[in-house]
Design a protein around this motif. Structure first.
Motif, short mmCIF file in Angstrom:
data_model
loop_
_atom_site.label_atom_id
_atom_site.label_comp_id
_atom_site.label_asym_id
_atom_site.label_seq_id
_atom_site.Cartn_x
_atom_site.Cartn_y
_atom_site.Cartn_z
N THR A 63 0.84 -1.20 0.00
CA THR A 63 0.00 0.00 0.00
C THR A 63 0.88 1.25 0.00
OG1 THR A 63 -1.61 -1.27 1.24
CG2 THR A 63 -1.98 1.09 1.12
N GLY A 92 -6.85 -3.83 3.20
CA GLY A 92 -6.08 -4.82 3.94
C GLY A 92 -6.87 -5.91 4.61
N GLU A 93 -8.13 -5.65 4.95
CA GLU A 93 -8.94 -6.64 5.65
C GLU A 93 -10.40 -6.20 5.53
OE1 GLU A 93 -8.66 -6.22 9.93
OE2 GLU A 93 -7.50 -4.42 9.65
N PRO A 94 -11.31 -7.09 5.84
CA PRO A 94 -12.71 -6.68 5.77
C PRO A 94 -12.99 -5.62 6.84
CG PRO A 94 -12.49 -9.07 6.05
CD PRO A 94 -11.14 -8.48 6.24
N ASP A 97 -13.90 0.54 -0.24
CA ASP A 97 -13.33 -0.64 0.41
C ASP A 97 -12.54 -1.36 -0.68
OD1 ASP A 97 -12.84 -3.16 1.46
OD2 ASP A 97 -14.87 -3.45 2.24
N THR A 98 -11.23 -1.15 -0.67
CA THR A 98 -10.40 -1.62 -1.79
C THR A 98 -9.82 -2.99 -1.49
OG1 THR A 98 -8.42 -0.55 -0.90
CG2 THR A 98 -9.76 0.76 -2.38
N TYR A 99 -10.16 -3.95 -2.31
CA TYR A 99 -9.60 -5.30 -2.16
C TYR A 99 -8.48 -5.50 -3.18
CZ TYR A 99 -8.78 -10.19 -2.82
OH TYR A 99 -8.14 -11.39 -2.95
N TRP A 100 -7.33 -5.87 -2.68
CA TRP A 100 -6.19 -6.17 -3.56
C TRP A 100 -5.10 -6.83 -2.74
CZ3 TRP A 100 -1.60 -2.72 -3.73
CH2 TRP A 100 -1.67 -1.67 -2.80
N GLN A 101 -3.94 -7.06 -3.33
CA GLN A 101 -2.87 -7.79 -2.66
C GLN A 101 -1.51 -7.29 -3.14
OE1 GLN A 101 -4.03 -11.65 -4.58
NE2 GLN A 101 -4.28 -12.30 -2.47
N THR A 102 -0.46 -7.68 -2.39
CA THR A 102 0.90 -7.37 -2.82
C THR A 102 1.08 -7.82 -4.27
OG1 THR A 102 1.62 -7.76 -0.56
CG2 THR A 102 3.34 -7.77 -2.25
N ASP A 141 -7.96 -16.07 -1.39
CA ASP A 141 -9.10 -15.62 -0.59
C ASP A 141 -10.38 -16.29 -1.03
OD1 ASP A 141 -8.08 -13.51 1.19
OD2 ASP A 141 -7.51 -12.53 -0.67
N ARG A 157 -8.91 -15.52 4.05
CA ARG A 157 -7.95 -16.45 3.47
C ARG A 157 -8.45 -17.89 3.55
NH1 ARG A 157 -4.12 -14.06 0.53
NH2 ARG A 157 -3.15 -16.11 0.61
N ASN A 184 -4.32 -12.67 8.85
CA ASN A 184 -4.28 -11.26 8.51
C ASN A 184 -4.31 -10.45 9.80
OD1 ASN A 184 -4.89 -8.65 7.65
ND2 ASN A 184 -5.95 -9.41 5.83
N ARG A 242 -0.32 -9.64 6.17
CA ARG A 242 -0.34 -11.09 6.01
C ARG A 242 0.82 -11.73 6.74
NH1 ARG A 242 -0.28 -13.22 0.13
NH2 ARG A 242 -0.22 -11.07 -0.51
O1 PRX Z 1 -6.91 -11.52 2.44
C1 PRX Z 1 -6.92 -10.38 1.62
C2 PRX Z 1 -6.71 -9.16 2.49
O2 PRX Z 1 -5.32 -8.90 2.49
C3 PRX Z 1 -4.65 -9.83 1.64
C4 PRX Z 1 -3.52 -9.17 0.92
O3 PRX Z 1 -2.54 -8.80 1.85
P1 PRX Z 1 -1.29 -7.97 1.39
O4 PRX Z 1 -0.66 -8.60 0.22
O5 PRX Z 1 -0.43 -7.78 2.61
O6 PRX Z 1 -1.84 -6.59 0.93
C5 PRX Z 1 -2.58 -5.80 1.80
C6 PRX Z 1 -2.88 -4.50 1.13
C7 PRX Z 1 -3.39 -4.60 -0.24
C8 PRX Z 1 -5.71 -10.34 0.72
O7 PRX Z 1 -5.36 -11.60 0.17
N1 PRX Z 1 -7.42 -7.97 2.00
C9 PRX Z 1 -6.88 -6.92 1.34
N2 PRX Z 1 -7.82 -5.99 1.10
C10 PRX Z 1 -8.99 -6.46 1.60
C11 PRX Z 1 -8.73 -7.73 2.16
N3 PRX Z 1 -9.72 -8.46 2.72
C12 PRX Z 1 -10.96 -7.94 2.73
N4 PRX Z 1 -11.27 -6.73 2.22
C13 PRX Z 1 -10.32 -5.94 1.65
N5 PRX Z 1 -10.64 -4.74 1.18
#
Ligand code: PRX
Length: 652
Positions: free
Chosen positions: A308, A384-386, A408-413, A501, A516, A522, A527
């Motif tokens: 992030t 990062g999380e719900p 509410d942004t969902y994404w990952q590294t 996820d 997960r 988390n 993570r």
């Molecule tokens: O489980 C999901 C959760 O964080 C994980 C990704 O973690 P990381 O690579 O450290 O990146 C965090 C910042 C982007 C995902 O596999 N996660 C991320 N965003 C959300 C989420 N779970 C729920 N809602 C979200 N908005």
């Protein structure tokens, strides 16, 4: 409340790139009809190419996808130099330190600092294109400057979060075979200095043979050891560098950076990102999801050590020519009004943070936001999380004055940028749902064979087409890359990216991430692999076996809980409540990984629930700590009576 739908206020979003749902649907369709053509259109429009690309998406060596091959660009040029003709005197970075000290760098000043730093890396440390530079830094502008200086000369940076221990840092240095380490003496937290350089010294004690030099930025002025011929002062060397530096032309697919993240096995994965695809999506999502406008001041509270911080403090905002705020310290110092005071003072328009911070600030200062003028805010974000309904409600009503959409942004590294998120100007928001995939992102909740998961049921959150900012490989481990992300789910017989996820789709198509599905927990939006913590706990001489699981935690979302069998534990039902051993175990974790992986709870148990083949039934352990009824069949366990014994110890 989850039934409520919140609609954007048109007045707040007059110049948005995606102004309403109709435009959103149109764009989604454009990608569906001509996937590559639409990506190419954006790539041409957004990136200042040195040389145009010859192909859009190359799938010939799937899943090692290539985007925009043949094209040449430079990410530092994209983030800084190209803005100098129009925005040279605009604030690029606004920094506020822990004790309230402030620095503002305009785009011109940022260019000056980045160029000098880039020249220092080349001339003083012999850093060349493709060399790895490990950055172990606090939250100060030099962290961004150093990242961008690497980008300018084509060096690959690997930022290691400043909270990681010497051992964790050493592992990452060795895996990347880094040539240079950039660190600081230390920084400030809660009004007091803390140290980083001694951690680097400890990490370099053994095994880091590739490291030639250590470059140290002065921040807190505390005494540190200097090793002659290895350690150099950034502040001294920078004085002698030229402020002119040509941007190295980089091929679209050359690596921009590595960022290590936990997996379900013990060893962290070096996620490798590309140049063009990464910066394109960082910039596009900045514009779509944060609706960044030219006069806006944007603040993301993340640390630079996480993705992030990379995408939404440094690369995305600067590629968009925005003003990004950087903050050293903690949101609760000197009091729980720190963030809201900063929003008022800097007239922040977009505020982006993690649910864990929202829960903490809510708990510590229910009415604190009301003491400040927060009327500049237009978009609130979480990552990062719900986000749970009480935190959502407080964030929306008290912080955002029931006016600002929450993205509410969902994404990952691994995804490089946002994947599923509302677009604040368009998407009707349902609390606790990340809503819909962004245009161009083929997010689907499916079964392992690719069939759509029925509405309201849990399936696998997959991305069924490659996208430009996706992970390219795991550094040094292409096989693990294939297995980790393309080994579980298929669509039309072809492996597709599985995020790890679970997710659920409702009758209106809204996606909710359910968490997960692997052995990763988390904690505060970060993570952490249970295997990594278990490996650490096993180093205690009196530990025979261990299983780590996530445990619901009021502030952190998930906490860490360890079930431990001691070697000298009595074999009867009676188990020692050994506080000394608990302390020793946490000490090992702290020195192996860092304070973020400390256990929130431990139970010393007579044995773990194992099947006859010796597999630990973690699901049972998860249910016990959550206080859930055990629904799993325990008759297959080697010793079914162990379940009630553990329950008694944990709940007793
Ligand atoms: O489980 C999901 C959760 O964080 C994980 C990704 O973690 P990381 O690579 O450290 O990146 C965090 C910042 C982007 C995902 O596999 N996660 C991320 N965003 C959300 C989420 N779970 C729920 N809602 C979200 N908005």
């Amino acid at each position: 409340m989850s039934q409520d739908i919140f609609y954007p206020d048109r007045e707040l979003f007059k110049n948005s790139p995606i102004p309403d749902m109709e435009s959103y649907r149109k764009l989604v369709k454009e990608f569906e009809d001509d996937y590559e053509g639409t990506w190419a259109k954006f790539a041409r429009e957004k990136i200042d190419w040195f040389k145009p690309f010859d192909s859009i998406l190359d799938e010939s060596n799937a899943p090692f996808y290539k985007w925009f091959s043949g094209g040449e660009l430079n990410v530092a040029h994209q983030c800084i130099d190209r803005h100098l003709s129009t925005k040279k005197n605009k604030a690029a970075i606004i920094f506020e330190g822990d004790n309230g000290d402030q620095r503002i760098l305009t785009y011109r000043e940022l260019a000056y600092e980045v160029n000098k730093t880039a020249n220092m890396f080349k001339n003083e440390f012999g850093v060349k294109k493709g060399d790895r530079v490990v950055i172990y830094m606090p939250m100060i502008p030099e962290s961004a400057i150093v990242m961008l200086a690497c980008a300018k000369i084509g060096a690959i940076h690997s930022v290691v979060f400043g909270g990681f221990s010497a051992d964790a840092l050493r592992d990452r240095i060795i895996d990347a075979n880094a040539k240079l380490i950039v660190t600081a003496d230390g920084a400030f937290r809660k009004g007091r200095p803390y140290m980083l350089k001694p951690v680097v010294d400890k990490a370099l004690e053994s095994g880091c043979d590739s490291v030639e030099k250590v470059c140290i930025v002065e921040r807190n002025g505390e005494d540190i050891d200097w090793i002659a011929g290895r350690d150099y002062s950034y502040n001294e060397l920078i004085k002698h560098q030229s402020s002119k530096c040509e941007a190295e032309p980089m091929e679209a697919e050359e690596p921009l950076f590595l960022l290590y993240t936990s997996g379900s096995t013990g060893k962290p994965k070096g996620v490798q990102h590309s140049q063009a695809g990464y910066i394109l999506w960082a910039q596009m999502t900045m514009e779509w999801v944060f609706d960044i406008q030219d006069n806006d001041t944007y603040w993301c509270t993340a640390d630079i050590g996480w993705i992030t911080g990379h995408t939404y403090i440094v690369y995305g905002p600067l590629a968009s020519g925005a003003t990004t705020v950087m903050f050293e310290g903690v949101p609760t110092f000197p009091d729980a009004g720190r963030c809201w005071r900063m929003v008022e003072e800097y007239q922040i328009n977009q505020f982006y943070t993690a649910p864990t911070a929202i829960r903490l600030l809510h708990k510590m200062g229910e009415d604190e936001p009301k003491k400040y003028d927060l009327s500049s805010l237009r978009v609130l974000g979480t990552v990062g999380e719900p986000i749970d309904p009480p935190a959502w409600k407080w964030y929306y009503e008290v912080v955002g004055g029931s006016r600002c959409p929450i993205v509410d942004t969902y994404w990952q590294t691994e995804t490089g940028g946002h994947m599923i998120s509302p677009i604040p100007s368009a998407t009707p928001i349902k609390p606790s749902s990340a809503t819909f995939p962004l245009p161009g992102i083929m997010g689907e909740v499916i079964e392992k064979d690719g069939t759509p998961t029925p509405i309201g049921e849990k399936g696998y959150m997959c991305f069924t087409k490659p996208w430009p900012s996706m992970i390219r490989t795991i550094w040094n481990d292409p096989e693990r890359f294939k297995k980790s992300y393309f080994g579980d789910c298929k669509k039309d017989g072809k492996p597709v990216y599985f995020s790890g996820d679970g997710a659920m789709v409702d009758e209106d198509g809204y996606i909710t991430i359910t968490g997960r599905t692997d052995d990763v927990i988390n904690v505060s939006g970060h993570r952490i692999g249970t295997a990594e913590i278990e490996a650490s706990i096993k180093k205690h001489p009196n530990v025979a076996s261990v299983a780590v699981v996530g445990k619901p935690h009021e502030i952190k979302g998930e906490g860490i809980f360890a079930y431990i069998v001691l070697k000298d534990a009595p074999k009867s039902d009676e188990v020692a409540d050994d506080l000394e051993t608990m302390k020793e175990i946490n000490q090992i974790i702290k020195s192996d990984i860092g304070a973020i992986a400390l256990c929130d709870g431990m139970a010393f148990v007579p044995d773990l629930p194992k099947t006859r083949s010796g597999k630990i039934m973690r699901r049972i352990l998860r249910s016990i700590i959550k206080g859930e009824k055990i629904t799993q069949d325990i008759s297959t366990l080697e010793d079914p009576t162990i379940v009630s014994k553990i329950e008694e110890i944990v709940r007793g």
